[in-house]
Design a protein around this motif. Structure first.
Motif, mmCIF file in Angstrom:
data_model
loop_
_atom_site.group_PDB
_atom_site.id
_atom_site.type_symbol
_atom_site.label_atom_id
_atom_site.label_comp_id
_atom_site.label_asym_id
_atom_site.label_seq_id
_atom_site.Cartn_x
_atom_site.Cartn_y
_atom_site.Cartn_z
ATOM 1 N N GLN A 165 -19.244 19.194 -6.106
ATOM 2 C CA GLN A 165 -20.412 18.552 -5.479
ATOM 3 C C GLN A 165 -19.891 17.603 -4.417
ATOM 4 O OE1 GLN A 165 -23.524 19.390 -6.677
ATOM 5 N NE2 GLN A 165 -24.418 18.265 -4.991
ATOM 6 N N SER B 81 -21.870 19.771 -12.150
ATOM 7 C CA SER B 81 -21.166 19.499 -10.887
ATOM 8 C C SER B 81 -19.657 19.680 -11.057
ATOM 9 C CB SER B 81 -21.466 18.075 -10.407
ATOM 10 O OG SER B 81 -20.943 17.121 -11.316
ATOM 11 N N ALA B 82 -19.166 19.562 -12.293
ATOM 12 C CA ALA B 82 -17.728 19.739 -12.532
ATOM 13 C C ALA B 82 -17.359 21.218 -12.567
ATOM 14 C CB ALA B 82 -17.334 19.052 -13.836
ATOM 15 N N VAL C 17 -17.401 13.775 -10.197
ATOM 16 C CA VAL C 17 -17.051 15.157 -10.578
ATOM 17 C C VAL C 17 -15.686 15.179 -11.271
ATOM 18 C CG1 VAL C 17 -16.510 17.448 -9.676
ATOM 19 C CG2 VAL C 17 -18.497 16.215 -8.801
#
Ligand code: NAD
Length: 249
Positions: A146, A141-142, A153
Motif C-alpha cells: 500500500q 495491505s501487508a 505495512v
C-alpha cells in the motif's frame, strides 16, 4: 466458571469490540483490553448486561510492564488466558521520505512489538493447559502493499511472519497461531481515514471496486476469529486467513 478466558486487545472499538462481543456470546469469558480504559470498561459492562462475562482493563500493548500488569489482572478477575486475539493497532499514512524515525518506531512498537509482548505474556498459561489459541489481526495491505503506508505495512507484514514462526514452535504444545489480514472494514479507524481524505476516495467508492461490492463489517472478522479459536479449528495453524471481500487477493 469453567468457560475459557480470552484476552482481546484493542477491544474497545471496531474489530476488537466485535470479536469481544462475539466470543462472549459464544460463552467465552472475555477481557476487553484497550489503551482507552474507560471505553474498555464500558464495553465490558455492555457485554455483562447482555448476559456475558467480561472485564474491562486499560492496557497499552506497547508497554511491556503494562502488558504484564494487565494480564495479571485478567488472571485475577477471570482466570488463566486460553485465547488471545491481538487487534490493538494504529494506522499510519505518510510519504516514505517523510516518515520520521520516531513515527516508524511508534508503529512498530504498537503493531508488531505489542503483538510480541501479548503473545509472550499469554503463552505460559496456554502451555500449562496444553491448549491455546492465538489470532493476530494483521492487514491485507501487508499482502498486496500500500503506497504511503510503508511503516504500517512493514509492521503488519512482521505480524504475519511472527504468526508463522510462532505456530511452528507452539504446535506441539496444543496451541494454534493464525492471522487474519482484514481488508477495508467499516470501523472508526476506516472512517477517521476517510474524513482526513487519506483513502484517496470515499468508502462507498472503494466498496464499489471491491469484488463483493461492500465494505467489510467488524462482525465478518469476529465470525472468522470465533471459528479459529474454537476446538474445531485445532488442525489450522500458521495460516493467513484473509477476510477482505476479495481485495488484495
Ligand atoms: N479497519 C480496517 O479496514 C482494517 C484493515 C486492516 C487492518 N486493520 C487492523 O485491525 C485492527 C483493529 O482496527 P480497527 O479498524 O478496529 O480500529 P479502531 O481504531 O476502531 O480500533 C483499534 C483499537 O485499538 C486501540 N489501541 C490503539 N493503540 C493501542 C495500544 N497501544 N494499546 C492498546 N490498545 C490500543 C484503540 O484505542 C482502539 O480502541 C488494527 O490492528 C488495524 O491495524 C483494520
Amino acid at each position: 466458571m469453567n468457560a475459557r478466558v480470552a484476552v482481546v486487545t484493542g477491544g474497545a472499538s471496531g474489530i476488537g469490540l466485535a470479536v469481544a462481543q462475539r466470543l462472549a456470546r459464544d460463552g467465552v469469558r472475555v477481557a476487553v483490553t484497550d489503551l482507552n480504559g474507560e471505553a474498555a470498561r464500558a464495553a465490558a459492562e455492555k457485554i455483562t448486561a447482555e448476559g456475558g462475562t467480561a472485564a474491562g482493563i486499560e492496557l497499552d500493548v506497547g508497554d511491556r510492564a503494562a502488558v504484564e500488569r494487565g494480564f495479571d489482572e485478567v488472571r485475577r478477575q477471570l482466570g488463566p488466558v486460553a485465547i488471545l486475539v491481538n487487534s490493538a493497532g494504529k494506522e499510519g499514512y505518510r510519504r516514505f521520505l517523510n516518515i520520521s524515525v520516531e513515527a516508524w518506531e511508534q508503529l512498530l512498537r504498537i503493531n508488531l512489538t505489542g503483538t510480541f509482548h501479548c503473545c509472550q505474556v499469554a503463552v505460559p498459561d496456554m502451555i500449562e493447559a496444553r491448549w491455546g489459541r492465538i489470532v493476530n489481526i494483521s492487514s491485507s495491505s501487508a499482502l498486496g502493499g500500500q503506497p504511503f503506508m510503508t511503516h504500517y505495512v512493514a509492521s503488519k507484514a512482521g505480524v504475519i511472519g511472527l504468526t508463522k514462526a510462532l505456530a511452528l514452535e507452539l504446535g506441539p504444545e496444543g496451541i494454534t497461531v493464525n492471522t487474519i489480514p482484514p481488508g477495508f472494514i467499516d470501523t472508526p479507524m476506516l472512517r477517521r481515514s476517510e474524513e482526513r481524505g487519506l483513502l484517496g476516495d470515499s468508502v462507498d467508492h472503494h466498496a464499489s471496486q471491491t469484488p463483493v461490492r461492500r465494505p467489510g463489517r467488524p462482525e465478518d472478522i469476529a465470525a472468522t476469529a470465533a471459528f479459529l479459536v474454537s476446538d474445531e479449528a485445532g488442525y489450522i495453524t500458521g495460516q493467513v486467513i484473509a477476510v477482505s471481500g476479495g481485495r488484495n487477493t
